[in-house]
Design a protein around this motif. Sequence first.
Motif, mmCIF file in Angstrom:
data_model
loop_
_atom_site.group_PDB
_atom_site.id
_atom_site.type_symbol
_atom_site.label_atom_id
_atom_site.label_comp_id
_atom_site.label_asym_id
_atom_site.label_seq_id
_atom_site.Cartn_x
_atom_site.Cartn_y
_atom_site.Cartn_z
ATOM 1 N N UNK A 1 0.825 -1.209 0.000
ATOM 2 C CA UNK A 1 0.000 0.000 0.000
ATOM 3 C C UNK A 1 0.861 1.261 0.000
ATOM 4 N N UNK A 2 0.214 2.376 -0.320
ATOM 5 C CA UNK A 2 0.907 3.661 -0.344
ATOM 6 C C UNK A 2 1.180 4.153 1.071
ATOM 7 N N UNK A 3 2.163 5.029 1.156
ATOM 8 C CA UNK A 3 2.484 5.676 2.424
ATOM 9 C C UNK A 3 2.433 7.175 2.225
ATOM 10 N N UNK A 4 2.339 7.892 3.319
ATOM 11 C CA UNK A 4 2.372 9.349 3.264
ATOM 12 C C UNK A 4 3.790 9.786 3.588
ATOM 13 N N UNK A 5 4.459 10.445 2.647
ATOM 14 C CA UNK A 5 5.832 10.842 2.906
ATOM 15 C C UNK A 5 6.367 11.798 1.870
ATOM 16 N N UNK A 6 7.625 12.138 2.058
ATOM 17 C CA UNK A 6 8.337 13.025 1.149
ATOM 18 C C UNK A 6 9.104 12.134 0.175
#
Length: 563
Positions: free
Chosen positions: A401-406
């Motif tokens: 799954x996707x992650x929230x990040x830079x």
Amino acid sequence: MQPDSKVNILLVDDKVENLLALEAILERLGENLVKATSGEEAFRCLLHQDFAVILLDVQMPGIDGFETATMIRSRGRSRHTPIIFLTAFSTSDQMLFKGYSLGAVDYLLKPIDTDILLSKVTVFVELFQKTQAVKRQASELTAINAELKQSEERFRSLSTCSPMGIFETDTEGVCKYTNPCYQEICGFSLAQSLETRWLECVDPEDQEEAIASWSAYIREGQEYAAEFRFKKPDGSQPWVKVRSSPMFSSQGELLGYVGTLENITERKQAEEVRAQVIREQTARQEAEATNRMKDEFLAVLSHELRTPLTSMLGWSKILRAKKLDEKATARALDAIERNAISQMRLIEDILDVSRIIRGELRLHLTVVNLISIIEAALESVQPLAEIKNIELNPIFDTSLNSVCGDPARLQQIVWNLLTNAIKFTPEGGRVEVLAHTVKSQGEDQFFPREEVKLSSTSAPLHFSKSAYAQIQVIDTGIGINAEFLPQVFDRFRQADSTTTRSHGGLGLGLAIVRHLVELHGGAISATSLGQSQGSTFTVKIPLMQENSHLKNGQELWQGNLSS
């Protein structure tokens, strides 16, 4: 001597065969048989041991049996030890008289009758054991009588002069006895000490805890030990250690409790002074260690910056000479560019650490596909791996799954771990990159924040608590010593100066990686079986919940997830 311990029997004869014969007869008694082949040797044995009976040959060269008996009787310790003379000659009245006058208890003619010898020795062994038992009992009775005689006086003296307060209570905790020191610690008179419990002297701030612990002690009857501040009528506040134990009758009936009060104010003050000294020493040692690390870092920094500069200056001078063909010129420009990029990365690491220290490192958060981030990092380090013939082996879970990040910072994390693995892996080695989803359970549980508010107007971003994204970089390199493993993510730390010079770098990459991972709400760890056994770096990044309404690539906020 214990009742079941062996008794010593001394056998004295100048002929070894006679000693062996005696030993064969007497060994069935199960006692300790000590053998001597001369009067002198027998006397030496008597210096260190007591004997139940001595079997002494009369005719011996040098010192004969009679002279040996005289020596034995001259010592107080062996004056009354029974002596049985052994002789191969007929015993005349004169010989008997001489032997008995020297303390002999019997004569036995050789060859010796086995039954007679056994019966006579057995009698003296039993007599010796009973004598020792009587002596022991007499000694114990004497000691007990003396103890009983002195006990009351000793108790009175000890209680009066004791540096500790002593008290006795009944089963309800009511005081029945106190000594002068107890009265002084509490600030009571004798009458007050019997009417007022020590609990009422405890400082009001500690009194609730003291009452609860004492009540539990009275209820459970275990050993009691606690430290409290007291508040005396004169306003002083000494620290006092209270100890107590239950008292039982010989039938096991609870009679009450006996306890002590000890003024430990000086000890508490000394502990505080010692703690302060330790804090100061620790701070000084940490400052010295930090200074050493800074000095080492500056030396490494100077070397690492000078190396690419030297290469670029060298190639630039060659280019100025304009004596290179097109192929050599291209090689020179490649070298200058490669060294410039290396120096730029060093400077970027230094700037990142500076931002971290000042708390100014920020993330540009978007919804990120980790697989594409890892693939981009692998592509950028591929040339480095090819130079050392190192195999890069990616293993991905495509459903991650996707992650929230830079994205840039996530790629920096993976790139740093990959370059670190390649740098410390010898030629022909292997580096594996694993990325997959891990269920969070048992010892492997990982709890990120449940949600993060990215801005005042946006809906909260929810993280999954049941699973997380895990990235592992596994190499077959030089490994990490167990002693250094806890410091592997510290700033300015490298295993030793040899590693610094052999492999290059400033010792900043892993520190930056840890900070970036933590900014993303994740965690990083390192493991290694030791030198030359490779190492594994594991990164855990929170996954967004599947119902998150954010789109890939949508920029959310400039900040960090751990705030």
